[in-house]
Design an enzyme around this catalytic site. Structure first.
Site: not given
Length: 430
Positions: A287, A298, A312
């Site tokens: 999460s 990224d 998740k």
């Protein structure tokens, strides 16, 4: 028959209010679908072998519906809603374990540091077969959490299946009040590197990390450890990324309609450091941990080291179905997407450098060096005794808590690799 008609009328009223703003479905099709549901409920009430009341039938229907949607949606009846309120507002007895559904099985996401589950040896990706004598098959997440909670110092046994073990393991422990230290920092012996450990994303994580970063002026690089971190508040995940990233999207949230997309962007005013960064993750990172590690990856702001994360990446909202909020549904309303557009849900974050957990492999010469270091510390301790300068035991323990020794590093292969990578990044940035 009157009760059956009443149920039908209530269903129609509820459906009309809930879907008032949705795309219009042909009235005949909607009526036929609701009529089918009403007929099934009436048939069960009339012919089922046991005398079962209408309210109980409706509750079971709601539970089945929510369970079929996905592993994280659920119907919270009065009892479950009260349990949720206790969990979010007060202290409770528990195990310190975060669970999720994976391929239909009740699976450990991670045990939380220094809790009964952690001390008993529960590991990420353990599959829970039984909670005491109750099978977990067809059990919802909320039912499992309710069973694992209880009064402090009461006994509980989890039967788990673990990869590499030939038969299920019975793990006994005692419930306790769960108090979590979400953030702490340590220096790494004989280096200018600073290690952060974030065990969960509670309301003060960003604030605490900011203080640590701004007060450690001599650090030349950071290691952020998110292993076995089951997640927490989205706002804190965004805040932590913003400490290291000064522009661009941190994460976006997309719901059913494209127009509902919400983007969260970094602000240069909140960025506190541009020093090299390595992030540690494993199968217990989920999460919010995946948002942080994936977003930093990224943005090419950090090197991610460890094992693939849990996966998740969905958003749940608790929506009332009674005006007094005594009954609710927990419904998946959106998914998280990283800056590159990839999703976390069911895929997780793959590290830049995959490293297995365990001890560092050493040759005989390395072993000798460890013994030599231990011997040196022993001799220094003996000298302090002679000079009546022996440190207070508590002071020594406190000091050790703030420093990761060379011996500690050799016991953690992933951390050892992270240190090597971070030193390389520092050299490259000179």
């Amino acid at each position: 028959m009157k009760r059956l008609l009443l149920a039908s009328a209530l269903t129609l009223v509820i459906s009309q209010s809930l879907f008032a703003n949705e795309e219009v479905v042909p009235e005949q099709s909607r009526f036929e679908s609701l009529s089918k549901l009403t007929k099934v409920i009436g048939t069960v009430e009339k012919y089922y072998v046991d005398d079962i009341k209408l309210q109980e039938i409706v509750d079971k229907a709601l539970k089945g519906l929510m369970q079929e949607l996905d592993a994280h949606s659920s119907y919270l009846d009065k009892k479950a809603s009260k349990e949720m309120s206790i969990q979010t507002q007060g202290e409770f007895g528990g195990l310190g374990i975060t669970v999720g559904m994976r391929d239909g099985a009740l699976t450990v996401i991670s045990p939380i540091d220094d809790t009964p589950a952690f001390k008993a040896g529960i590991k990420p990706l353990d599959i829970i077969l039984k909670i005491d004598n109750t099978s977990s098959i067809n059990m919802t997440l909320d039912e499992a959490v309710t069973l694992m909670r209880g009064n402090p110092q009461t006994d509980i046994t989890l039967t788990v299946v673990r990869k590499g073990e030939l038969k299920p393991l019975e793990i006994k422990m005692k419930r306790d009040i769960i108090k979590i230290q979400s953030v702490f920092a340590k220096t790494i012996e004989n280096t200018d590197l600073l290690y952060f450990r974030v065990s969960s994303f509670d309301a003060k994580v960003t604030e605490d990390l900011e203080k640590i970063i701004t007060t450690n002026k001599t650090a030349k690089g950071f290691i952020l450890d998110l292993r076995n971190n089951p997640g927490g508040l989205l706002s804190q995940a965004i805040g932590v990324v913003n400490l290291f990233v000064d522009k661009g999207i941190i994460v976006s949230q997309k719901g059913r309609n494209a127009d509902d997309e919400e983007k969260f962007e970094a602000s240069a005013s909140k960025t506190k450091t541009r020093l090299p960064l390595v992030v540690l993750v494993n199968e217990g990172s989920a999460s919010a941990s995946e948002i942080v590690s994936g977003s930093l990856q990224d943005h090419k702001r950090a090197v991610i080291v460890g094992e693939k994360t849990f996966g998740k990446g969905s958003v749940q909202a608790v929506l009332p179905i009674e005006n007094d909020r005594s009954e609710n549904i927990k419904l998946t309303i959106a998914k998280y997407y990283l800056p590159s557009g990839r999703t976390i849900q069911a895929t997780g974050v793959t590290p830049d450098v995959i490293v297995n957990s365990g001890k560092v492999t050493q040759d005989d010469e390395d072993k000798f060096k460890i013994k030599e270091a231990d011997l040196k510390k022993h001799l220094e301790g003996e000298l302090e005794k002679v000079g009546n300068k022996k440190k207070d035991e508590k002071a020594i323990a406190d000091e050790n808590k703030k420093v990761i020794t060379g011996e500690d590093v050799l016991g953690d292969n992933q951390l050892n690799t992270s240190i090597a990578i971070l030193k390389s990044l520092i050299i490259m940035n000179k």
